[in-house]
Design an enzyme around this catalytic site. Structure first.
Site, PDB file in Angstrom:
ATOM      1  N   ARG A   1       0.832  -1.204   0.000  1.00  0.00           N
ATOM      2  CA  ARG A   1       0.000   0.000   0.000  1.00  0.00           C
ATOM      3  C   ARG A   1       0.868   1.256   0.000  1.00  0.00           C
ATOM      4  O   ARG A   1       1.991   1.220   0.474  1.00  0.00           O
ATOM      5  CB  ARG A   1      -0.892   0.034   1.247  1.00  0.00           C
ATOM      6  CG  ARG A   1      -1.898  -1.094   1.306  1.00  0.00           C
ATOM      7  CD  ARG A   1      -2.770  -1.025   2.542  1.00  0.00           C
ATOM      8  NE  ARG A   1      -2.023  -1.250   3.766  1.00  0.00           N
ATOM      9  CZ  ARG A   1      -1.794  -0.322   4.681  1.00  0.00           C
ATOM     10  NH1 ARG A   1      -2.227   0.906   4.531  1.00  0.00           N
ATOM     11  NH2 ARG A   1      -1.112  -0.609   5.771  1.00  0.00           N
ATOM     12  N   THR A   2       0.328   2.344  -0.552  1.00  0.00           N
ATOM     13  CA  THR A   2       1.063   3.609  -0.522  1.00  0.00           C
ATOM     14  C   THR A   2       1.086   4.134   0.902  1.00  0.00           C
ATOM     15  O   THR A   2       0.034   4.311   1.522  1.00  0.00           O
ATOM     16  CB  THR A   2       0.351   4.658  -1.407  1.00  0.00           C
ATOM     17  OG1 THR A   2       0.286   4.177  -2.734  1.00  0.00           O
ATOM     18  CG2 THR A   2       1.125   5.954  -1.392  1.00  0.00           C
ATOM     19  N   LEU A   3       2.273   4.325   1.421  1.00  0.00           N
ATOM     20  CA  LEU A   3       2.388   4.820   2.790  1.00  0.00           C
ATOM     21  C   LEU A   3       2.814   6.279   2.840  1.00  0.00           C
ATOM     22  O   LEU A   3       2.276   7.061   3.598  1.00  0.00           O
ATOM     23  CB  LEU A   3       3.385   3.959   3.574  1.00  0.00           C
ATOM     24  CG  LEU A   3       2.953   2.494   3.719  1.00  0.00           C
ATOM     25  CD1 LEU A   3       4.074   1.672   4.335  1.00  0.00           C
ATOM     26  CD2 LEU A   3       1.699   2.370   4.560  1.00  0.00           C
TER      27      LEU A   3
END
Lengths: 245, 272
Positions: free
Chosen positions: A22-24
């Site tokens: 996931r984009t963090l």
């Protein structure tokens, strides 16, 4: 900023795997986009910088692209996510063209499609880390809208992203009016971009202005703005400094 | 059409290159009661004959709203028509949700045709036994399409399907050249007159037909009985006495394909 969803399936290893999908946080980012409606359509300005944290690492990034025949998309935020969005839109436009009928996607349709994409990604806690500006003209109607990374979406006569919201929009609120000529529109955008250049540390002095009208899209060649640094206070900047601070 | 050894399966070709099951499906359309569509540059009118199974029951709905800008009239197996209308509504609303924009009719019609084609190429399916007159409005103007059980679709200025539709088609053929420039009112009048042709002598009353309109600045809606009667009154000068009740129209219904050929005089329960 971290987005972590607590997953308690007792398998820490698996959690680590899914987290990395996931984009963090964003890595390479573009700064503000400023756009206005004018007499013949829409004008959109952006600089060509890509920052890697506090380093201005890339200086030739085009952050405004044409979409289909009728739209212009500008993005600030994570550049790789912008490129992903361009791939989605490429497929969308391709399928639209393959119908080969008298219909084509206008800016309103593209804007709403993007809103759905951004909102759905936000719901999965895996956002596309961008604020997008969508402008276009179709059948004589000008359209200008914005979508944020959490799916907030709206239309207006002038929009800006990031620092542009704080520095450019007050200028636009005072000085924008309907039916601006092309020259006046460009002057207004340059005024906003100059303020951003002075005050936004991620801005660079290399900008492009894109125009979209019923006839189509034109993206200018990169150019720089004249700046003025000869203020009195900048001469002998250490004059007033006494002691260690 | 007679029974032959190539007509059992939809996936069996005849030596002359025909798919008989598909053709039998098209026969089913001819057995339903008439539906008519006409269009001008800015409007589309869909009309149908109200046929009730018996005096005790109400008539079946043959015209459906798909969206504000699209309507469909069916003839043949009404159940199949209902299912396809639901599909069309679903496609239309999904498009509206994603793009905040009305689905272009031409694209809906192609999806519908592709859906019908699938049933002509699977051994475990049968073709839809319904013909659809799809009328709608999009960027490129007003359109009227006819979707066939075969998976073909055609665009028309005016068309009629169902039983005794030939009479309506003859009427429309005489007048279609003027439809593009017709006013909304003239278009409605022509639709009702075409319906009258299919009634073959029976008196035209507003209770016998359903009429719907859609156009630029006019979302799809049905005309109420009063408005229809008003139009009828402009050309039916003396209301004649009815010889028999509206239900007495004898419709030759095709028995299911296994029995072949038309011959039975009773209406098959699933068809209208």
């Amino acid at each position: 900023m971290t987005f972590t969803i607590p997953i308690d399936n007792g398998d820490a290893l698996k959690n680590a795997e899914t987290d990395s999908q996931r984009t963090l946080y964003p890595y390479v980012t573009g700064t503000s986009i400023v756009a206005i409606k004018y007499k013949d359509g829409v004008l959109m300005a952006s600089d060509m910088g890509g920052s890697y944290g506090s380093t201005l690492r890339y200086k030739n990034i085009e952050r405004v692209k044409a979409i289909g025949k009728h739209s212009l998309l500008g993005a600030s935020g994570e550049i790789s996510d912008f490129q992903e969005i361009l791939r989605y839109l490429d497929e969308l436009v391709l399928n639209d063209n393959m119908w080969d009928d008298g219909n084509s996607l206008g800016p309103k349709e593209v804007h709403n499609y993007l809103t759905r994409v951004m909102y759905n990604r936000r719901n999965k806690f895996n956002p596309l880390w961008n604020t997008l500006v969508l402008g276009g003209v179709k059948n004589g109607q000008s359209y200008l809208g914005m979508v944020s990374m959490i799916g907030v979406s709206f239309e207006d006569n002038h929009v800006a992203t990031g620092f542009g919201n704080h520095l450019a929009r007050p200028i636009l609120r005072d000085e924008w009016h309907a039916d601006l000529s092309f020259e006046d529109g460009v002057k207004l955008l340059e005024k906003c971009m100059r303020v951003l250049l002075y005050r936004d540390r991620s801005a660079i002095n290399k900008l492009q202005i894109a125009k979209i009208t019923e006839e189509g899209v034109t993206v200018s060649q990169p150019y720089s703005l004249k700046t003025f640094w000869e203020f009195q206070a900048f001469h002998n900047p250490t004059a007033g400094a006494q002691g260690s601070w | 059409m007679f029974r032959n050894q190539y007509d059992t399966d939809v996936t069996t070709w005849s030596p002359t290159g025909r798919l008989f099951q598909v053709e039998y499906a098209m026969e089913a359309v001819k057995q339903g009661s008439a539906a008519i569509g006409l269009r001008s540059r800015s409007h589309v009118v869909l009309a149908s004959v109200n046929k009730a199974q018996s005096e005790l029951s109400s008539h079946q709905r043959k015209i459906f709203k798909v969206d504000d800008h699209i309507g469909v009239a069916i003839a043949g197996l009404t159940a199949d028509g209902r299912v396809l209308s639901r599909y069309m509504r679903s496609e239309s609303i999904n498009h509206s949700f994603t793009y905040e924009s009305p689905l272009p009719v031409g694209r809906l019609v192609v999806r519908l045709a592709d859906k019908a084609q699938v049933c002509t190429q699977r051994s475990w399916k049968r073709p839809y036994g319904v013909g659809l007159l799809v009328g709608g409005l999009d960027e490129s103007g007003a359109h009227l399409y006819y979707n066939c059980p075969s998976g073909n679709y055609f665009e028309y200025q005016a068309f009629a399907i169902g039983s005794r539709s030939q009479a309506a088609k003859t009427y429309l053929e005489r007048r279609f050249k003027s439809f593009n420039e017709s006013s909304r009112e003239d278009l409605i009048k022509d639709a009702i007159l075409a319906i009258r042709e299919t009634l073959q002598g029976e008196t035209l009353k507003s209770s016998l037909c359903t009429v719907s309109v859609l156009g630029v600045d006019e979302p799809f809606h049905f005309l109420d009985q009063e408005s229809i009667q008003k139009v009828i009154d402009t050309f039916e000068k003396v209301p004649e006495e009815e010889e028999d009740g509206g239900e007495a129209e004898a419709e030759a219904a095709a028995a299911p394909a296994e029995q072949g050929g038309a011959g039975d005089q009773d209406v098959a329960p699933m068809e209208m």
